[in-house]
Design a protein around this motif. Structure first.
Motif, mmCIF file in Angstrom:
data_model
loop_
_atom_site.group_PDB
_atom_site.id
_atom_site.type_symbol
_atom_site.label_atom_id
_atom_site.label_comp_id
_atom_site.label_asym_id
_atom_site.label_seq_id
_atom_site.Cartn_x
_atom_site.Cartn_y
_atom_site.Cartn_z
ATOM 1 N N VAL A 117 -6.872 10.195 0.598
ATOM 2 C CA VAL A 117 -7.546 9.350 1.511
ATOM 3 C C VAL A 117 -7.189 10.944 2.607
ATOM 4 O O VAL A 117 -7.394 10.167 4.025
ATOM 5 N N PHE A 118 -6.279 11.886 2.698
ATOM 6 C CA PHE A 118 -5.871 12.849 3.903
ATOM 7 C C PHE A 118 -5.932 13.642 3.191
ATOM 8 O O PHE A 118 -5.553 14.268 1.698
ATOM 9 N N TYR B 45 0.480 -0.786 0.368
ATOM 10 C CA TYR B 45 -0.011 0.014 0.033
ATOM 11 C C TYR B 45 0.661 1.597 0.224
ATOM 12 O O TYR B 45 1.723 1.231 0.859
ATOM 13 N N MET B 46 1.229 1.979 -1.281
ATOM 14 C CA MET B 46 1.305 3.291 -1.546
ATOM 15 C C MET B 46 0.860 4.774 -1.164
ATOM 16 O O MET B 46 -0.546 4.945 -1.681
ATOM 17 N N ILE B 47 1.488 5.513 0.467
ATOM 18 C CA ILE B 47 0.328 6.707 0.780
ATOM 19 C C ILE B 47 1.532 7.781 -0.268
ATOM 20 O O ILE B 47 2.383 7.936 0.439
ATOM 21 N N TYR B 48 0.787 8.669 -1.634
ATOM 22 C CA TYR B 48 1.534 9.206 -1.909
ATOM 23 C C TYR B 48 1.313 11.267 -2.503
ATOM 24 O O TYR B 48 -0.083 10.829 -1.534
ATOM 25 N N ARG B 49 1.741 11.818 -2.193
ATOM 26 C CA ARG B 49 1.531 12.736 -2.132
ATOM 27 C C ARG B 49 0.864 13.546 -3.663
ATOM 28 O O ARG B 49 1.569 13.147 -3.988
ATOM 29 N N ALA B 50 0.081 14.342 -4.057
ATOM 30 C CA ALA B 50 -0.393 14.455 -4.898
ATOM 31 C C ALA B 50 -0.772 16.395 -5.182
ATOM 32 O O ALA B 50 -1.412 16.635 -3.782
ATOM 33 N N GLU B 51 -0.820 16.806 -5.876
ATOM 34 C CA GLU B 51 -1.166 18.271 -6.377
ATOM 35 C C GLU B 51 -1.874 18.654 -7.030
ATOM 36 O O GLU B 51 -2.079 18.211 -8.739
ATOM 37 N N LEU C 20 -3.995 6.805 -2.222
ATOM 38 C CA LEU C 20 -3.483 5.844 -1.649
ATOM 39 C C LEU C 20 -3.906 4.634 -3.188
ATOM 40 O O LEU C 20 -4.690 4.223 -4.111
ATOM 41 N N ALA C 21 -2.698 4.557 -3.662
ATOM 42 C CA ALA C 21 -2.560 2.844 -3.958
ATOM 43 C C ALA C 21 -2.210 2.047 -3.779
ATOM 44 O O ALA C 21 -1.336 1.564 -2.552
#
Length: 368
Positions: free
Chosen positions: A117-118, A81-87, A101-102
């Protein structure tokens, strides 16, 4: 004829020695060597088709249209599970950051969720998170199975280190500023970010571990790497030295890739040799490594004392990963490999990193 044969054998021996060296990290305690998965990289990039109803703007935004980068990762139920920053591209900062989340069954190919998710919301943390956003997550597990995330809140003026918790990686509870209660609020309006908690590996889980009755965390993005402690993983207190200043576990080095600053990578890992911390170093071409471009981010490794986490035992002499691929050298911020997520998965270490503040890539190493 004999001379030609000897030369051939010498060449073969040289190539064999090179191959052995290529499979060995710089120092025995280090993880690696890590190999960029160039055939698949970048494994995640911006996407303009996913939308999100922003509760603050009261409008729909393309929340990962501009860039995706700087991910955390955990293994859960046999998957990564990857939690990543997106703009997005909206607002005075040309992009508010939210966390997506991916999920992957091989560590390389990910299926992402359509909504973040956040994110900043109309809640008590809005004053710290809006409108810069929620940035740069790092996720570990508590001993009782709760996911603990450190992240950076950015209000457009200051970065502040924060904590959130979850039981499923989907629904999160914001726990507030990491240093809110320390020194009667002294650190509330001071710049802080990038918290890497000391953990132990339990199978494919990375679990926070107390040392001398306290949890420990490395943090900061300065010429010194700072330390903090906690009783509960939620409320943290910076460690001070004998002079009452922030205690430095490691410092920049003239002539090296980390002269401008040091910033933690993923969690810090307890090993038989000590606490191993992968970190990001930012270069100063004049005073740092002249072989690297100005401002380049490259990765190093630190070894710290498992009984005295603020005491440095050893460190890598050189970076073990640097920007050298097109997706790493050109982007929102050029010349960046920013290491932030790592998991033990299917017999290998998967190290996830942001590239040029624009995309996400992975490098893989054998487990030894």
């Amino acid at each position: 004829m004999k001379y030609s044969l000897v030369r051939r054998w010498l060449c073969l021996l040289f190539l064999a020695a090179q191959a052995v060296y290529a499979q060995t990290p710089e120092k025995p305690w280090m993880l690696g060597p890590f190999r960029k998965q160039n055939a698949a990289n970048p494994i995640l990039d911006a996407k303009a088709t996913t939308t999100f109803a922003c509760p603050i703007r009261q409008e729909t935004v393309r929340w990962e249209e501009k860039d995706v980068f700087n991910p955390a990762a955990v293994v859960r139920n046999g998957k990564v599970y990857m939690i990543y920053r997106a703009e997005d591209t909206v607002g005075k900062h040309a992009g508010t950051s939210r966390l997506g989340l991916a999920v992957s069954s091989d560590g390389i190919h990910f299926q992402r969720m359509p909504k973040p998710v956040f994110y900043p919301d109309n809640d008590p943390m809005k004053r710290y998170e809006w409108e810069g956003g929620c940035e740069d997550p790092r996720v570990v597990e508590s001993p009782n199975g709760v996911y603990v995330m450190t992240y950076t809140a950015y209000d457009g003026d200051k970065a502040r280190l924060c904590v959130a918790t979850s039981r499923d990686l989907m629904t999160w509870q914001k726990q507030g500023l990491a240093f809110a209660q320390a020194a009667n609020g002294k650190y509330v309006d001071q710049w802080s970010k990038s918290g890497a908690i000391v953990c132990k590996r339990v199978g494919d889980k990375i679990v926070a571990q107390k040392i001398n009755g306290k949890y420990w965390m490395y943090w900061g993005d300065q010429p010194q790497l700072y330390v903090a402690t906690s009783d509960d993983l939620l409320h943290w207190t910076p460690v001070l030295d004998a002079e009452g200043k922030l205690a430095a576990a490691a410092e920049r080095r003239p002539g090296k890739h980390d002269y401008r600053l040091l910033e933690p990578g993923p969690y810090a890992l307890l090993t038989p040799k000590g606490i191993l911390l992968i970190y990001n170093g930012m270069n100063d071409a004049k005073n740092g490594d002249p072989a690297l471009p100005e401002g380049a981010y490259a990765g190093g490794q630190l070894l710290l004392d498992a009984n005295e986490p603020a005491r440095l035992l050893d460190r890598s002499e050189q970076y073990f990963i640097k920007p050298d691929q097109p997706y790493e050298t050109e982007g929102q911020v050029n010349q960046v490999c920013f290491l932030e997520g790592m998991v033990p998965y299917k017999g290998k270490w998967f190290l996830y990193y942001g590239t040029a503040d624009s995309k996400i890539a992975v490098a893989v190493a054998p487990q030894r």
